[in-house]
Design a protein around this motif. Structure first.
Motif, mmCIF file in Angstrom:
data_model
loop_
_atom_site.group_PDB
_atom_site.id
_atom_site.type_symbol
_atom_site.label_atom_id
_atom_site.label_comp_id
_atom_site.label_asym_id
_atom_site.label_seq_id
_atom_site.Cartn_x
_atom_site.Cartn_y
_atom_site.Cartn_z
ATOM 1 N N ARG A 115 37.399 29.206 41.853
ATOM 2 C CA ARG A 115 36.130 29.521 42.530
ATOM 3 C C ARG A 115 36.185 30.910 43.155
ATOM 4 O O ARG A 115 35.197 31.665 43.121
ATOM 5 N N LEU A 116 37.337 31.269 43.737
ATOM 6 C CA LEU A 116 37.465 32.589 44.360
ATOM 7 C C LEU A 116 37.387 33.702 43.327
ATOM 8 O O LEU A 116 36.708 34.715 43.533
ATOM 9 N N LEU A 117 38.059 33.526 42.197
ATOM 10 C CA LEU A 117 38.045 34.565 41.167
ATOM 11 C C LEU A 117 36.649 34.761 40.586
ATOM 12 O O LEU A 117 36.228 35.894 40.320
ATOM 13 N N LEU A 118 35.929 33.666 40.398
ATOM 14 C CA LEU A 118 34.551 33.785 39.909
ATOM 15 C C LEU A 118 33.662 34.463 40.937
ATOM 16 O O LEU A 118 32.819 35.306 40.591
ATOM 17 N N ALA A 119 33.854 34.127 42.221
ATOM 18 C CA ALA A 119 33.070 34.764 43.280
ATOM 19 C C ALA A 119 33.404 36.250 43.378
ATOM 20 O O ALA A 119 32.512 37.084 43.609
ATOM 21 N N ALA A 120 34.675 36.598 43.200
ATOM 22 C CA ALA A 120 35.079 38.007 43.238
ATOM 23 C C ALA A 120 34.385 38.793 42.140
ATOM 24 O O ALA A 120 33.916 39.924 42.348
ATOM 25 N N ARG A 121 34.313 38.188 40.972
ATOM 26 C CA ARG A 121 33.625 38.855 39.860
ATOM 27 C C ARG A 121 32.152 39.076 40.193
ATOM 28 O O ARG A 121 31.576 40.132 39.875
ATOM 29 N N GLU A 122 31.545 38.101 40.864
ATOM 30 C CA GLU A 122 30.125 38.216 41.216
ATOM 31 C C GLU A 122 29.860 39.339 42.212
ATOM 32 O O GLU A 122 28.774 39.923 42.211
ATOM 33 N N VAL A 123 30.839 39.651 43.073
ATOM 34 C CA VAL A 123 30.644 40.729 44.048
ATOM 35 C C VAL A 123 31.163 42.064 43.521
ATOM 36 O O VAL A 123 31.210 43.052 44.253
ATOM 37 N N GLY A 124 31.556 42.092 42.252
ATOM 38 C CA GLY A 124 31.950 43.350 41.627
ATOM 39 C C GLY A 124 33.405 43.729 41.807
ATOM 40 O O GLY A 124 33.767 44.898 41.605
ATOM 41 N N ALA A 125 34.246 42.765 42.155
ATOM 42 C CA ALA A 125 35.667 43.055 42.361
ATOM 43 C C ALA A 125 36.483 42.680 41.136
ATOM 44 O O ALA A 125 36.189 41.693 40.457
ATOM 45 N N THR A 126 37.518 43.452 40.853
ATOM 46 C CA THR A 126 38.487 43.069 39.846
ATOM 47 C C THR A 126 39.520 42.139 40.498
ATOM 48 O O THR A 126 39.599 42.048 41.728
ATOM 49 N N THR A 127 40.326 41.454 39.650
ATOM 50 C CA THR A 127 41.236 40.441 40.181
ATOM 51 C C THR A 127 42.613 40.546 39.528
ATOM 52 O O THR A 127 42.749 40.998 38.395
ATOM 53 N N SER A 128 43.632 40.090 40.279
ATOM 54 C CA SER A 128 44.991 40.049 39.738
ATOM 55 C C SER A 128 45.747 38.900 40.377
ATOM 56 O O SER A 128 45.373 38.391 41.442
ATOM 57 N N LEU A 129 46.853 38.493 39.724
ATOM 58 C CA LEU A 129 47.673 37.385 40.205
ATOM 59 C C LEU A 129 49.137 37.679 39.953
ATOM 60 O O LEU A 129 49.523 38.117 38.867
ATOM 61 N N ASP A 130 49.959 37.422 40.990
ATOM 62 C CA ASP A 130 51.409 37.438 40.883
ATOM 63 C C ASP A 130 51.872 36.063 41.350
ATOM 64 O O ASP A 130 51.562 35.656 42.472
ATOM 65 N N THR A 131 52.577 35.325 40.494
ATOM 66 C CA THR A 131 52.760 33.906 40.767
ATOM 67 C C THR A 131 53.832 33.592 41.815
ATOM 68 O O THR A 131 53.622 32.816 42.708
ATOM 69 N N ASN A 132 55.009 34.116 41.718
ATOM 70 C CA ASN A 132 56.283 33.789 42.379
ATOM 71 C C ASN A 132 56.957 32.615 41.663
ATOM 72 O O ASN A 132 56.467 32.128 40.632
ATOM 73 N N ASN A 133 58.085 32.147 42.177
ATOM 74 C CA ASN A 133 58.892 31.133 41.490
ATOM 75 C C ASN A 133 58.350 29.731 41.721
ATOM 76 O O ASN A 133 57.900 29.405 42.811
ATOM 77 N N ASP A 134 58.412 28.903 40.686
ATOM 78 C CA ASP A 134 57.931 27.522 40.774
ATOM 79 C C ASP A 134 59.112 26.564 40.955
ATOM 80 O O ASP A 134 59.859 26.301 40.010
ATOM 81 N N ALA A 135 59.245 26.034 42.168
ATOM 82 C CA ALA A 135 60.355 25.119 42.448
ATOM 83 C C ALA A 135 60.236 23.816 41.660
ATOM 84 O O ALA A 135 61.234 23.149 41.404
ATOM 85 N N SER A 136 59.008 23.457 41.233
ATOM 86 C CA SER A 136 58.822 22.199 40.502
ATOM 87 C C SER A 136 59.231 22.310 39.040
ATOM 88 O O SER A 136 59.439 21.304 38.367
#
Length: 250
Positions: A166-187
């Motif tokens: 929902r946040l990424l879609l909202a960011a696109r609507e306000v004209g912002a680009t997006t990125s993600l850095d995950t980190n390590n998955d303990a699971s």
């Protein structure tokens, strides 16, 4: 000078969303401790600001200013340390709603001669989400007016990652680009966690895992970075950059 002043006035905020931790660092130790044994640290043990999102926000603030951090921080001594640090750099902290009794996330880091070991309690980082940013037609996000939204600490933020689409879609609507850095998955579930592979990656303009994370998320053998890049490039909506420490990036 006028051109420089004009560009400064037009600069828009970068919003970083994700985890804030207090890191308790011990080492370098001659060896990692065994159960029932004590290993003396030759250096003082330090409590320092940490967390993937907090670190990115602080470094962006040092580089360009105009950086905001949306995160969950507890009402405790560790949280006070983080607030003082962010304030000293001028990072705008937007604290997510959370249980007043929820502690700040803490990570104990033991550094040995060849590697490190960690013990973490996620605390409030595991409990806050992006609801405040996307509520009422993303009113808060629109007021911030970011040019870019960077999400970090994905696997440390269980509640947040469920609301990231929902946040990424909202960011696109306000004209912002997006990125993600995950980190390590303990699971160890990686791309299967809360729709990371199927839902989230196609919404991104930029995905920036390290070598280990890239291979694990892509479901290819560890170390086969070229295969990871090829598979991720077909899934991510925008670009993929795999960081490789001292070997640069791919």
């Amino acid at each position: 000078a006028l051109s420089h002043q004009s560009s400064m006035r037009k600069r828009r905020t970068i919003l970083v969303v994700g985890d804030s931790f207090c890191d308790v660092n011990a080492g370098p130790l001659p060896r990692l401790p065994e159960w029932g044994r004590n290993v003396v640290s030759p250096e003082r043990i330090l409590a320092q600001p940490g967390g993937a999102a907090l670190n990115v926000a602080c470094n962006l603030q040092r580089l360009r200013g105009d950086t905001a951090l949306y995160s969950g921080i507890g009402r405790d001594a560790f949280g006070d340390l983080l607030r003082v640090h962010l304030d000293s750099l001028g990072v705008r902290l937007i604290e997510a709603d959370s249980d007043e009794d929820a502690p700040t996330g803490v990570c104990m880091v033991l550094s040995g001669p060849d590697d490190r070991a960690f013990c973490s309690h996620f605390g409030v980082s595991d409990a806050f989400d992006a609801s405040a940013l996307v509520a009422d037609g993303a009113a808060l996000l629109r007021r911030l007016g970011p040019c870019h939204v960077h999400c970090a600490g994905y696997f440390s933020c269980a509640a947040l990652r469920k609301t990231l689409p929902r946040l990424l879609l909202a960011a696109r609507e306000v004209g912002a680009t997006t990125s993600l850095d995950t980190n390590n998955d303990a699971s160890g579930q990686w791309g299967a966690v809360d729709g990371l592979w199927d839902v989230l990656l196609p919404l991104l303009d930029l995905f920036t895992p390290n070598e280990l994370e890239a291979c694990a998320v892509a479901g290819v053998p560890a170390g086969d970075v070229e295969a990871a890049l090829a598979r991720l490039s077909r899934q991510v909506g925008g670009s993929v950059v795999i960081t490789r420490g001292r070997d640069g990036a791919l």
